[in-house]
Design a protein around this motif. Sequence first.
Motif, PDB file in Angstrom:
ATOM      1  N   GLN A   1     -12.482 -69.803   0.326  1.00 41.14           N
ATOM      2  CA  GLN A   1     -13.430 -69.142   1.352  1.00 41.14           C
ATOM      3  C   GLN A   1     -13.820 -67.806   0.954  1.00 41.14           C
ATOM      4  OE1 GLN A   1     -12.875 -69.835   5.647  1.00 41.14           O
ATOM      5  NE2 GLN A   1     -11.270 -71.044   4.905  1.00 41.14           N
ATOM      6  N   ILE A   2     -14.937 -67.045   1.338  1.00 34.42           N
ATOM      7  CA  ILE A   2     -15.366 -65.782   1.167  1.00 34.42           C
ATOM      8  C   ILE A   2     -14.525 -64.804   2.156  1.00 34.42           C
ATOM      9  CG2 ILE A   2     -17.205 -64.016   1.013  1.00 34.42           C
ATOM     10  CD1 ILE A   2     -18.879 -66.213  -0.213  1.00 34.42           C
ATOM     11  N   GLY A   3     -13.953 -63.644   1.693  1.00 32.69           N
ATOM     12  CA  GLY A   3     -13.157 -62.987   2.560  1.00 32.69           C
ATOM     13  C   GLY A   3     -13.875 -61.510   2.695  1.00 32.69           C
ATOM     14  N   GLN A   4     -14.236 -61.103   3.779  1.00 33.77           N
ATOM     15  CA  GLN A   4     -14.694 -59.884   3.863  1.00 33.77           C
ATOM     16  C   GLN A   4     -14.358 -58.895   5.131  1.00 33.77           C
ATOM     17  OE1 GLN A   4     -18.848 -61.273   4.094  1.00 33.77           O
ATOM     18  NE2 GLN A   4     -19.211 -60.651   2.075  1.00 33.77           N
ATOM     19  N   THR A   5     -13.024 -59.466   5.648  1.00 38.76           N
ATOM     20  CA  THR A   5     -12.442 -58.760   6.660  1.00 38.76           C
ATOM     21  C   THR A   5     -12.209 -57.216   6.426  1.00 38.76           C
ATOM     22  OG1 THR A   5     -11.105 -60.677   7.156  1.00 38.76           O
ATOM     23  CG2 THR A   5     -10.593 -58.541   8.144  1.00 38.76           C
ATOM     24  N   ARG A   6     -12.613 -56.504   7.451  1.00 41.20           N
ATOM     25  CA  ARG A   6     -12.600 -54.900   7.421  1.00 41.20           C
ATOM     26  C   ARG A   6     -13.419 -54.576   5.967  1.00 41.20           C
ATOM     27  NH1 ARG A   6      -8.982 -53.472  11.155  1.00 41.20           N
ATOM     28  NH2 ARG A   6      -7.440 -55.257  11.809  1.00 41.20           N
ATOM     29  N   GLY A   7     -14.462 -55.247   5.664  1.00 39.53           N
ATOM     30  CA  GLY A   7     -15.190 -54.798   4.399  1.00 39.53           C
ATOM     31  C   GLY A   7     -14.312 -54.915   3.021  1.00 39.53           C
ATOM     32  N   TYR A   8     -13.392 -55.696   3.165  1.00 38.05           N
ATOM     33  CA  TYR A   8     -12.517 -56.094   1.862  1.00 38.05           C
ATOM     34  C   TYR A   8     -12.850 -57.276   1.379  1.00 38.05           C
ATOM     35  CZ  TYR A   8      -8.360 -54.741  -0.636  1.00 38.05           C
ATOM     36  OH  TYR A   8      -7.335 -54.374  -1.668  1.00 38.05           O
ATOM     37  N   GLU A   9     -13.650 -57.247   0.104  1.00 39.71           N
ATOM     38  CA  GLU A   9     -14.177 -58.361  -0.524  1.00 39.71           C
ATOM     39  C   GLU A   9     -13.073 -59.059  -1.256  1.00 39.71           C
ATOM     40  OE1 GLU A   9     -18.045 -57.383   0.970  1.00 39.71           O
ATOM     41  OE2 GLU A   9     -17.250 -59.229   0.077  1.00 39.71           O
ATOM     42  N   THR A  10     -12.867 -60.287  -0.781  1.00 44.09           N
ATOM     43  CA  THR A  10     -12.013 -61.494  -1.676  1.00 44.09           C
ATOM     44  C   THR A  10     -12.310 -62.646  -1.667  1.00 44.09           C
ATOM     45  OG1 THR A  10     -10.783 -62.232   0.479  1.00 44.09           O
ATOM     46  CG2 THR A  10     -10.055 -59.974  -0.490  1.00 44.09           C
ATOM     47  N   SER A  11     -11.586 -63.347  -2.441  1.00 44.96           N
ATOM     48  CA  SER A  11     -11.526 -65.025  -2.520  1.00 44.96           C
ATOM     49  C   SER A  11     -10.400 -65.376  -1.728  1.00 44.96           C
ATOM     50  CB  SER A  11     -11.980 -65.664  -3.859  1.00 44.96           C
ATOM     51  OG  SER A  11     -13.128 -64.917  -4.323  1.00 44.96           O
TER      52      SER A  11
END
Length: 226
Positions: free
Chosen positions: A84-94
């Motif tokens: 999934q695409i992670g963007q919690t608190r603006g932190y861009e992850t896979s």
Amino acid sequence: MTVSPAQSGNWFEECRVSQGEAAQRRLADLGLRESYFDAAISSGLDAAARATPAHPKIFGGWLLWAETTAGLRTVLLSLDREWQIGQTRGYETSYHLGHNIAIVVVGGDANTGVVGFKPPKTRRKRGPVTAKRVSRNIIEGQMALSPDLEPPVDDEGCVTWFLLLKERNGSLYRELSLPMSMGADGKIALWRERIILEPMQLNGISLDDHHDDDNGDEPQIHVGRK
């Protein structure tokens, strides 16, 4: 080849370093392959190379970071819909909840991608979001053997790995590493595990990575032609 320090009895101080065939096996343990990173970084370099002298200096670096991040997501999502695409608190992850792993793209220093006397550091200081992720890594490591450990529910709850990138002598050195501590300078310099990837040829692209933004949570690297 796998290099490990002597057992100290302290989980926090140990660092496992894998390269060559051992690195490929370790990536497989995480549901990954080196070719996934090859494809992602290649897309980032292709995009960054299109920046011209007329663009703002940080534009090429922003493209490199953004397109590498997007490329990795595209590859992983196409292979396993649990990524999934992670963007919690603006932190861009896979991230992948089943594997309990999140991956973020970060600039590294001259020790990135090599096994030497000194471990790598992040190229620039990191911000408070990274600090929270590192703290989570420590907690996860200390509880790894606990039968009561609950699975993560979002990317912030996953163990966060850094895809470190550093240009040197016409090649891009790379490693996937697990950060465990931030130093007084705000940089990551202590790792639980390092998976060394093969360097990539840059084919004339020159990287200048001194344009990180102030909070250290969005790496920006100026890219231009030599």
